[in-house]
Write a protein that holds these residues in place. Structure first.
Motif, PDB file in Angstrom:
ATOM      1  N   LYS A  14      52.222  50.871  20.936  1.00  0.00           N
ATOM      2  CA  LYS A  14      50.778  50.432  21.354  1.00  0.00           C
ATOM      3  C   LYS A  14      50.514  50.742  22.830  1.00  0.00           C
ATOM      4  CE  LYS A  14      47.449  46.497  20.704  1.00  0.00           C
ATOM      5  NZ  LYS A  14      47.404  45.201  20.770  1.00  0.00           N
ATOM      6  N   ALA A  15      49.184  51.450  22.823  1.00  0.00           N
ATOM      7  CA  ALA A  15      48.502  51.724  24.274  1.00  0.00           C
ATOM      8  C   ALA A  15      48.135  50.435  24.958  1.00  0.00           C
ATOM      9  CB  ALA A  15      47.280  52.499  24.043  1.00  0.00           C
ATOM     10  N   ALA A  16      48.534  50.317  26.206  1.00  0.00           N
ATOM     11  CA  ALA A  16      48.241  49.247  27.014  1.00  0.00           C
ATOM     12  C   ALA A  16      46.569  49.176  27.010  1.00  0.00           C
ATOM     13  CB  ALA A  16      48.904  49.218  28.300  1.00  0.00           C
ATOM     14  N   GLU A  17      46.088  47.981  27.308  1.00  0.00           N
ATOM     15  CA  GLU A  17      44.580  47.795  27.569  1.00  0.00           C
ATOM     16  C   GLU A  17      44.430  47.031  28.867  1.00  0.00           C
ATOM     17  OE1 GLU A  17      43.498  45.459  24.285  1.00  0.00           O
ATOM     18  OE2 GLU A  17      42.775  47.063  23.136  1.00  0.00           O
ATOM     19  N   VAL A  18      43.337  47.476  29.658  1.00  0.00           N
ATOM     20  CA  VAL A  18      43.010  46.901  30.890  1.00  0.00           C
ATOM     21  C   VAL A  18      42.140  45.420  30.311  1.00  0.00           C
ATOM     22  CG1 VAL A  18      41.648  46.869  32.842  1.00  0.00           C
ATOM     23  CG2 VAL A  18      42.923  48.845  32.127  1.00  0.00           C
ATOM     24  N   GLU A  19      42.773  44.331  30.618  1.00  0.00           N
ATOM     25  CA  GLU A  19      42.078  43.314  29.860  1.00  0.00           C
ATOM     26  C   GLU A  19      41.133  42.438  30.709  1.00  0.00           C
ATOM     27  OE1 GLU A  19      45.716  40.970  28.422  1.00  0.00           O
ATOM     28  OE2 GLU A  19      45.310  41.944  26.475  1.00  0.00           O
ATOM     29  N   GLY A  20      41.469  42.592  32.042  1.00  0.00           N
ATOM     30  CA  GLY A  20      40.545  41.934  33.231  1.00  0.00           C
ATOM     31  C   GLY A  20      40.775  42.827  34.417  1.00  0.00           C
ATOM     32  N   VAL A  21      39.703  42.713  35.299  1.00  0.00           N
ATOM     33  CA  VAL A  21      39.765  43.186  36.620  1.00  0.00           C
ATOM     34  C   VAL A  21      39.164  42.174  37.608  1.00  0.00           C
ATOM     35  CG1 VAL A  21      38.742  45.092  37.952  1.00  0.00           C
ATOM     36  CG2 VAL A  21      39.044  45.512  35.373  1.00  0.00           C
ATOM     37  N   ARG A  22      39.929  42.280  38.866  1.00  0.00           N
ATOM     38  CA  ARG A  22      39.401  41.315  39.864  1.00  0.00           C
ATOM     39  C   ARG A  22      39.304  42.102  41.179  1.00  0.00           C
ATOM     40  NH1 ARG A  22      44.356  37.665  39.044  1.00  0.00           N
ATOM     41  NH2 ARG A  22      44.834  39.813  38.666  1.00  0.00           N
ATOM     42  N   LEU A  23      38.479  41.575  42.043  1.00  0.00           N
ATOM     43  CA  LEU A  23      38.216  42.408  43.270  1.00  0.00           C
ATOM     44  C   LEU A  23      38.082  41.390  44.336  1.00  0.00           C
ATOM     45  CD1 LEU A  23      37.566  45.225  44.609  1.00  0.00           C
ATOM     46  CD2 LEU A  23      35.223  44.399  44.384  1.00  0.00           C
ATOM     47  N   TRP A  24      38.652  41.464  45.369  1.00  0.00           N
ATOM     48  CA  TRP A  24      38.402  40.526  46.676  1.00  0.00           C
ATOM     49  C   TRP A  24      38.731  41.308  47.925  1.00  0.00           C
ATOM     50  CZ3 TRP A  24      42.488  39.614  43.430  1.00  0.00           C
ATOM     51  CH2 TRP A  24      43.782  39.514  44.076  1.00  0.00           C
ATOM     52  N   ARG A  25      37.998  40.743  48.976  1.00  0.00           N
ATOM     53  CA  ARG A  25      37.995  41.172  50.675  1.00  0.00           C
ATOM     54  C   ARG A  25      38.909  40.416  51.184  1.00  0.00           C
ATOM     55  NH1 ARG A  25      38.025  45.630  53.056  1.00  0.00           N
ATOM     56  NH2 ARG A  25      36.960  45.337  55.251  1.00  0.00           N
ATOM     57  N   ALA A  26      39.601  40.807  51.802  1.00  0.00           N
ATOM     58  CA  ALA A  26      40.524  40.519  53.012  1.00  0.00           C
ATOM     59  C   ALA A  26      40.190  40.897  54.104  1.00  0.00           C
ATOM     60  CB  ALA A  26      42.144  40.726  52.617  1.00  0.00           C
ATOM     61  N   PRO A  27      40.672  40.324  55.266  1.00  0.00           N
ATOM     62  CA  PRO A  27      40.000  40.687  56.501  1.00  0.00           C
ATOM     63  C   PRO A  27      40.620  42.345  57.131  1.00  0.00           C
ATOM     64  CG  PRO A  27      41.176  38.675  56.840  1.00  0.00           C
ATOM     65  CD  PRO A  27      41.562  39.213  55.560  1.00  0.00           C
ATOM     66  N   ASP A  28      41.502  42.883  56.477  1.00  0.00           N
ATOM     67  CA  ASP A  28      41.935  44.240  56.766  1.00  0.00           C
ATOM     68  C   ASP A  28      41.746  45.244  55.576  1.00  0.00           C
ATOM     69  OD1 ASP A  28      44.190  43.337  55.657  1.00  0.00           O
ATOM     70  OD2 ASP A  28      45.576  44.216  57.093  1.00  0.00           O
ATOM     71  N   HIS A  29      41.545  44.664  54.275  1.00  0.00           N
ATOM     72  CA  HIS A  29      41.828  45.319  52.941  1.00  0.00           C
ATOM     73  C   HIS A  29      40.785  45.003  51.887  1.00  0.00           C
ATOM     74  CE1 HIS A  29      45.097  42.626  52.136  1.00  0.00           C
ATOM     75  NE2 HIS A  29      44.920  43.134  50.754  1.00  0.00           N
ATOM     76  N   THR A  30      40.696  45.693  51.178  1.00  0.00           N
ATOM     77  CA  THR A  30      40.179  45.351  49.659  1.00  0.00           C
ATOM     78  C   THR A  30      41.098  45.586  48.628  1.00  0.00           C
ATOM     79  OG1 THR A  30      37.837  45.871  50.377  1.00  0.00           O
ATOM     80  CG2 THR A  30      38.210  45.547  48.045  1.00  0.00           C
ATOM     81  N   ARG A  31      41.066  44.272  47.732  1.00  0.00           N
ATOM     82  CA  ARG A  31      42.188  44.283  46.577  1.00  0.00           C
ATOM     83  C   ARG A  31      41.557  44.440  45.391  1.00  0.00           C
ATOM     84  NH1 ARG A  31      47.901  41.122  46.709  1.00  0.00           N
ATOM     85  NH2 ARG A  31      48.145  43.079  47.979  1.00  0.00           N
ATOM     86  N   LEU A  32      41.851  45.376  44.400  1.00  0.00           N
ATOM     87  CA  LEU A  32      41.517  45.457  43.211  1.00  0.00           C
ATOM     88  C   LEU A  32      42.616  45.347  42.519  1.00  0.00           C
ATOM     89  CD1 LEU A  32      39.016  46.317  41.470  1.00  0.00           C
ATOM     90  CD2 LEU A  32      39.923  48.760  41.712  1.00  0.00           C
ATOM     91  N   VAL A  33      42.540  44.398  41.286  1.00  0.00           N
ATOM     92  CA  VAL A  33      43.896  44.015  40.402  1.00  0.00           C
ATOM     93  C   VAL A  33      43.433  44.359  38.798  1.00  0.00           C
ATOM     94  CG1 VAL A  33      45.334  42.367  39.512  1.00  0.00           C
ATOM     95  CG2 VAL A  33      44.793  42.419  41.996  1.00  0.00           C
ATOM     96  N   PHE A  34      44.191  45.061  38.248  1.00  0.00           N
ATOM     97  CA  PHE A  34      43.773  45.304  36.797  1.00  0.00           C
ATOM     98  C   PHE A  34      44.708  44.315  36.084  1.00  0.00           C
ATOM     99  CE2 PHE A  34      42.334  49.196  38.925  1.00  0.00           C
ATOM    100  CZ  PHE A  34      41.209  49.497  38.153  1.00  0.00           C
TER     101      PHE A  34
END
Length: 133
Positions: A14-34
Motif C-alpha cells: 500500500k502506498a504511503a499517504e501524507v496524512e498531515g503537515v506541520r511547519l514552524w519557525r525556529a531562530p535559525d531555521h524553518t522545520r517542515l514535518v510530513f
C-alpha cells in the motif's frame, strides 16, 4: 515421482499517504514535518534561478492540505505539489532566499507516526564573521 506446484501470491504494498503537515519557525531555521501513514523513501535536491527545494517521496499520495500552511516569517514563498513518475509525490518549496536544506526520516514510535522532517537552515551571507569574531 511427485510433482510440487507452488503458488506465489503477490500483494502490492500500500502506498504511503501524507496524512498531515506541520511547519514552524525556529531562530535559525524553518522545520517542515510530513506525517506519513507508513515509511517512505525520499530524495531532496535544490534548484536555483529562482531558489527551490524539491522533495520526491517514493510511492506516496497527498492526503493533507498544503495550502493551509502559514508561510509568514519563513523563507518559503509557496508550496506546490504534483505526481512524479506516476506514483511518487513531488513537493516543491519556492523560496524567498537561498537556504541550506537537510532532511531525515523518523520511524513510527509509540503514538507518533512515521515522519519526514525537512529543515531549512538560514544561509548566512558572511560565515567567516561567525567563526572569527
Amino acid at each position: 515421482m511427485a510433482l510440487i506446484f507452488g503458488l506465489v501470491i503477490v500483494v502490492p504494498l500500500k502506498a504511503a499517504e501524507v496524512e498531515g503537515v506541520r511547519l514552524w519557525r525556529a531562530p535559525d531555521h524553518t522545520r517542515l514535518v510530513f506525517d506519513l501513514s507508513g515509511p517512505a523513501e525520499h530524495k531532496l535536491f535544490t534548484l536555483s534561478g529562482p531558489h527551490r527545494v524539491v522533495v520526491d517521496i517514493t510511492d506516496t499520495k497527498l492526503k493533507a492540505q498544503l495550502d493551509a500552511l502559514d508561510l509568514k516569517d519563513t523563507p518559503i514563498a509557496q508550496v506546490r505539489h504534483a505526481r512524479h513518475n506516476k506514483k511518487d509525490l513531488r513537493v516543491v518549496l519556492d523560496l524567498k532566499q537561498q537556504i541550506n536544506p537537510r532532511s531525515f526520516a523518523l520511524r513510527r514510535h509509540e503514538k507518533l507516526p512515521d515522519r519526514l522532517v525537512i529543515d531549512l537552515y538560514d544561509k548566512v551571507e558572511n560565515q567567516e564573521k561567525l567563526y572569527y569574531k
